[in-house]
Design a protein around this motif. Structure first.
Motif, PDB file in Angstrom:
ATOM      1  N   ARG A  79     -30.756 -15.672 -83.879  1.00 25.87           N
ATOM      2  CA  ARG A  79     -29.517 -14.919 -84.112  1.00 25.87           C
ATOM      3  C   ARG A  79     -29.047 -14.213 -82.838  1.00 25.87           C
ATOM      4  O   ARG A  79     -27.859 -14.161 -82.546  1.00 25.87           O
ATOM      5  CB  ARG A  79     -29.773 -13.898 -85.220  1.00 25.87           C
ATOM      6  N   HIS A  80     -29.970 -13.684 -82.072  1.00 31.41           N
ATOM      7  CA  HIS A  80     -29.582 -12.987 -80.852  1.00 31.41           C
ATOM      8  C   HIS A  80     -30.064 -13.723 -79.616  1.00 31.41           C
ATOM      9  O   HIS A  80     -30.339 -13.122 -78.588  1.00 31.41           O
ATOM     10  CB  HIS A  80     -30.095 -11.549 -80.872  1.00 31.41           C
ATOM     11  N   GLN A  84     -39.262  -9.415 -63.524  1.00 35.02           N
ATOM     12  CA  GLN A  84     -38.079  -8.972 -62.783  1.00 35.02           C
ATOM     13  C   GLN A  84     -38.456  -8.695 -61.345  1.00 35.02           C
ATOM     14  O   GLN A  84     -39.517  -8.142 -61.050  1.00 35.02           O
ATOM     15  CB  GLN A  84     -37.505  -7.675 -63.380  1.00 35.02           C
ATOM     16  N   SER A 135     -30.227   7.284 -62.058  1.00 31.53           N
ATOM     17  CA  SER A 135     -29.031   7.399 -62.898  1.00 31.53           C
ATOM     18  C   SER A 135     -29.060   6.364 -64.013  1.00 31.53           C
ATOM     19  O   SER A 135     -28.616   6.634 -65.137  1.00 31.53           O
ATOM     20  CB  SER A 135     -27.763   7.262 -62.060  1.00 31.53           C
ATOM     21  N   LEU A 136     -29.591   5.181 -63.710  1.00 36.77           N
ATOM     22  CA  LEU A 136     -29.689   4.141 -64.740  1.00 36.77           C
ATOM     23  C   LEU A 136     -30.607   4.594 -65.875  1.00 36.77           C
ATOM     24  O   LEU A 136     -30.284   4.467 -67.055  1.00 36.77           O
ATOM     25  CB  LEU A 136     -30.192   2.841 -64.118  1.00 36.77           C
ATOM     26  N   ARG A 159     -29.068   7.351 -67.952  1.00 37.93           N
ATOM     27  CA  ARG A 159     -27.962   6.903 -68.807  1.00 37.93           C
ATOM     28  C   ARG A 159     -28.444   6.102 -70.014  1.00 37.93           C
ATOM     29  O   ARG A 159     -27.897   6.233 -71.104  1.00 37.93           O
ATOM     30  CB  ARG A 159     -27.013   6.055 -67.947  1.00 37.93           C
ATOM     31  N   PHE A 160     -29.491   5.260 -69.826  1.00 34.66           N
ATOM     32  CA  PHE A 160     -29.812   4.300 -70.879  1.00 34.66           C
ATOM     33  C   PHE A 160     -31.204   4.464 -71.494  1.00 34.66           C
ATOM     34  O   PHE A 160     -31.468   3.904 -72.549  1.00 34.66           O
ATOM     35  CB  PHE A 160     -29.690   2.866 -70.342  1.00 34.66           C
ATOM     36  N   PHE A 161     -32.132   5.149 -70.839  1.00 35.23           N
ATOM     37  CA  PHE A 161     -33.511   5.205 -71.330  1.00 35.23           C
ATOM     38  C   PHE A 161     -33.763   6.493 -72.121  1.00 35.23           C
ATOM     39  O   PHE A 161     -32.946   7.412 -72.123  1.00 35.23           O
ATOM     40  CB  PHE A 161     -34.508   5.136 -70.170  1.00 35.23           C
ATOM     41  N   TRP A 202     -38.305  -1.335 -67.596  1.00 38.07           N
ATOM     42  CA  TRP A 202     -37.309  -2.335 -67.951  1.00 38.07           C
ATOM     43  C   TRP A 202     -37.979  -3.602 -68.505  1.00 38.07           C
ATOM     44  O   TRP A 202     -37.581  -4.114 -69.551  1.00 38.07           O
ATOM     45  CB  TRP A 202     -36.453  -2.689 -66.733  1.00 38.07           C
ATOM     46  N   GLU A 216     -37.595  -5.278 -72.204  1.00 40.39           N
ATOM     47  CA  GLU A 216     -37.115  -6.661 -72.378  1.00 40.39           C
ATOM     48  C   GLU A 216     -38.148  -7.502 -73.123  1.00 40.39           C
ATOM     49  O   GLU A 216     -37.804  -8.299 -74.002  1.00 40.39           O
ATOM     50  CB  GLU A 216     -36.836  -7.292 -71.017  1.00 40.39           C
ATOM     51  N   ARG A 234     -31.392  -7.485 -80.318  1.00 36.48           N
ATOM     52  CA  ARG A 234     -30.450  -7.231 -79.234  1.00 36.48           C
ATOM     53  C   ARG A 234     -31.052  -6.198 -78.304  1.00 36.48           C
ATOM     54  O   ARG A 234     -31.729  -5.263 -78.737  1.00 36.48           O
ATOM     55  CB  ARG A 234     -29.128  -6.697 -79.791  1.00 36.48           C
ATOM     56  N   LEU A 235     -30.765  -6.354 -77.028  1.00 31.86           N
ATOM     57  CA  LEU A 235     -31.328  -5.438 -76.040  1.00 31.86           C
ATOM     58  C   LEU A 235     -30.773  -4.027 -76.183  1.00 31.86           C
ATOM     59  O   LEU A 235     -31.510  -3.043 -76.175  1.00 31.86           O
ATOM     60  CB  LEU A 235     -31.023  -5.965 -74.634  1.00 31.86           C
ATOM     61  N   TRP A 236     -29.459  -3.947 -76.349  1.00 33.25           N
ATOM     62  CA  TRP A 236     -28.790  -2.656 -76.158  1.00 33.25           C
ATOM     63  C   TRP A 236     -29.232  -1.579 -77.148  1.00 33.25           C
ATOM     64  O   TRP A 236     -29.488  -0.440 -76.732  1.00 33.25           O
ATOM     65  CB  TRP A 236     -27.273  -2.856 -76.167  1.00 33.25           C
ATOM     66  N   PRO A 237     -29.338  -1.887 -78.463  1.00 35.88           N
ATOM     67  CA  PRO A 237     -29.786  -0.815 -79.376  1.00 35.88           C
ATOM     68  C   PRO A 237     -31.231  -0.395 -79.128  1.00 35.88           C
ATOM     69  O   PRO A 237     -31.637   0.692 -79.535  1.00 35.88           O
ATOM     70  CB  PRO A 237     -29.659  -1.455 -80.774  1.00 35.88           C
ATOM     71  N   LEU A 279     -32.654  -0.148 -76.086  1.00 38.47           N
ATOM     72  CA  LEU A 279     -32.900   0.352 -74.724  1.00 38.47           C
ATOM     73  C   LEU A 279     -33.558   1.722 -74.701  1.00 38.47           C
ATOM     74  O   LEU A 279     -34.369   2.024 -73.823  1.00 38.47           O
ATOM     75  CB  LEU A 279     -31.577   0.444 -73.960  1.00 38.47           C
ATOM     76  N   LEU A 281     -23.001   0.348 -65.326  1.00 37.68           N
ATOM     77  CA  LEU A 281     -23.166   1.677 -64.733  1.00 37.68           C
ATOM     78  C   LEU A 281     -22.179   1.888 -63.584  1.00 37.68           C
ATOM     79  O   LEU A 281     -21.555   2.950 -63.457  1.00 37.68           O
ATOM     80  CB  LEU A 281     -24.613   1.826 -64.240  1.00 37.68           C
ATOM     81  N   VAL A 285     -22.576   1.095 -75.554  1.00 39.40           N
ATOM     82  CA  VAL A 285     -23.242  -0.217 -75.464  1.00 39.40           C
ATOM     83  C   VAL A 285     -23.902  -0.624 -76.785  1.00 39.40           C
ATOM     84  O   VAL A 285     -24.462  -1.700 -76.873  1.00 39.40           O
ATOM     85  CB  VAL A 285     -24.307  -0.235 -74.337  1.00 39.40           C
ATOM     86  N   GLU A 286     -23.825   0.268 -77.792  1.00 33.76           N
ATOM     87  CA  GLU A 286     -24.546   0.007 -79.049  1.00 33.76           C
ATOM     88  C   GLU A 286     -24.207  -1.343 -79.671  1.00 33.76           C
ATOM     89  O   GLU A 286     -25.068  -2.018 -80.213  1.00 33.76           O
ATOM     90  CB  GLU A 286     -24.232   1.117 -80.067  1.00 33.76           C
ATOM     91  N   ASP A 300     -23.441  -7.327 -77.285  1.00 35.96           N
ATOM     92  CA  ASP A 300     -24.297  -8.462 -77.598  1.00 35.96           C
ATOM     93  C   ASP A 300     -23.972  -9.558 -76.596  1.00 35.96           C
ATOM     94  O   ASP A 300     -22.891  -9.555 -76.009  1.00 35.96           O
ATOM     95  CB  ASP A 300     -23.980  -8.943 -79.037  1.00 35.96           C
TER      96      ASP A 300
END
Lengths: 245, 93
Positions: free
Chosen positions: A74-75, A113, A123-124, A127-129, A154, A158, A167-170, A172, B56, B68-69, B72
């Motif tokens: 699905r993803h 990676q 900053s990354l 913002r995301f972690f 990271w 992943e 999905r990665l984004w939710p 993170l 970013l 970003v939620e 996809d």
């Protein structure tokens, strides 16, 4: 008996003959995807990565590489189809390296990676972690250590997301720093992470679905090893590190 | 005439496309020019980690916050797809 995940890492560089052998085992869709990539370097790395995955997975289940078929999830997480669906595979490539992971019975995710030159990762991470992880990255002694900390987090994120097929984004902000068993939020469930040693400048992690411990069989290979005509090198890497074909 | 409320509006899609194009050309140095139809993963080889860097940079450049939620892979197939998502899912800082 404890589960085992096989992790193989090889250089993406290949001779024209090796590239041709990798290309020969790809299916038409993979060849089209390779051809669509914008530079020769990207095309060759894709070809080596997917060719190596097919050869390694084919040997693991005892069929020719070109006989395998994957269906995208699905993803996007591909899953082997047909009689080989019990073998779970994961593929990752970055910089000059390719990582392949194989697991019987438990979904697997691997991520490698290369440390990119560029912006400070603080900053990354902020913002995301997760906030604790952002503080961990910021507390690195110098830019190199901060980048390495961010990269480790990271690849762990992943790998867990690939294992989850989500999905990665939710996911993170899911913390992966302190504990090896992490709880992905989408889809919800535990995954057990492990760091895997890499050459300097890279980071790699592997994850299996579920919280049960597992063993890691990790060997670096060359593409020539993977393409051994009789498969003897791969058979012997399980038992003896000394054998070469 | 009513004044356009800029406090909650997303940046114009054209500005997003312009910034995305420049960012991707600078970061990935592709062999051919980047357009709205360029496929981010399948042509440029954009990885998730690079995508995060791009978002970013874009947030800083356009002074926006991207949600970003709901992002996809399907919503970032081409540069145009990603621009559509960003135009609908970002707010001024």
């Amino acid at each position: 008996m404890q589960d085992t995940v096989c992790v193989r890492v090889l250089a993406a560089g290949a001779s024209p003959a090796e590239l041709a052998r990798c290309r020969a085992v790809l299916d038409p869709a993979e060849r089209s995807r390779a051809a669509a990539l914008g530079t020769a370097g990207l095309r060759d790395r894709f070809t080596v990565a997917h060719g190596a995955l097919r050869v390694l997975a084919g040997r693991a289940v005892g069929v020719p590489p070109s006989a395998l078929a994957w269906r995208p999830g699905r993803h996007g997480r591909p899953a082997l189809t047909g009689p080989h669906a019990g073998l779970h595979t994961s593929l990752s490539y970055s910089g000059d390296l390719v990582a392949v992971a194989l697991s019987r019975g438990r979904p697997v995710g691997v991520d490698i990676q290369h440390l990119p030159p560029g912006r400070d990762p603080v900053s990354l991470a902020e913002r995301f972690f997760h906030p604790q992880e952002a503080r961990h990255v910021a507390a690195g002694l110098d830019a190199g250590q901060r980048a390495d900390r961010c990269l480790r987090l990271w690849v762990r994120k992943e790998a867990a997301v690939k294992s989850a097929g989500g999905r990665l984004w939710p996911n993170l902000a899911v913390p992966v720093h302190a504990d090896d068993v992490v709880a992905c939020v989408e889809p919800a469930g535990p995954h057990r992470l492990a760091d895997v040693a890499t050459p300097s400048g890279y980071r790699m992690a592997v994850a299996l679905a579920g919280d049960a411990p597992y063993a890691i069989e990790f060997y670096p290979l060359t593409l020539a090893d993977v393409l051994c005509s009789d498969g003897s090198m791969l058979a012997h890497t399980i038992d003896s590190r000394g054998h070469r074909c | 005439m009513l004044e356009h409320d800029t406090s909650t509006a997303s940046p114009p899609r054209e500005a997003i496309v312009r910034s995305l194009t420049a960012l991707l050309e600078r970061m990935l140095r592709p062999a051919t020019p980047v357009t709205e139809r360029t496929q981010l993963m399948d042509e440029l080889g954009l990885s998730s980690s690079l995508a995060l860097e791009v978002l970013l940079e874009l947030e800083d450049e356009l002074e926006i916050q991207i949600d970003v939620e709901d992002l996809d892979e399907d919503r970032m197939t081409t540069l145009g797809d990603l621009a559509d998502y960003l135009a609908a899912n970002s707010t001024p800082r």
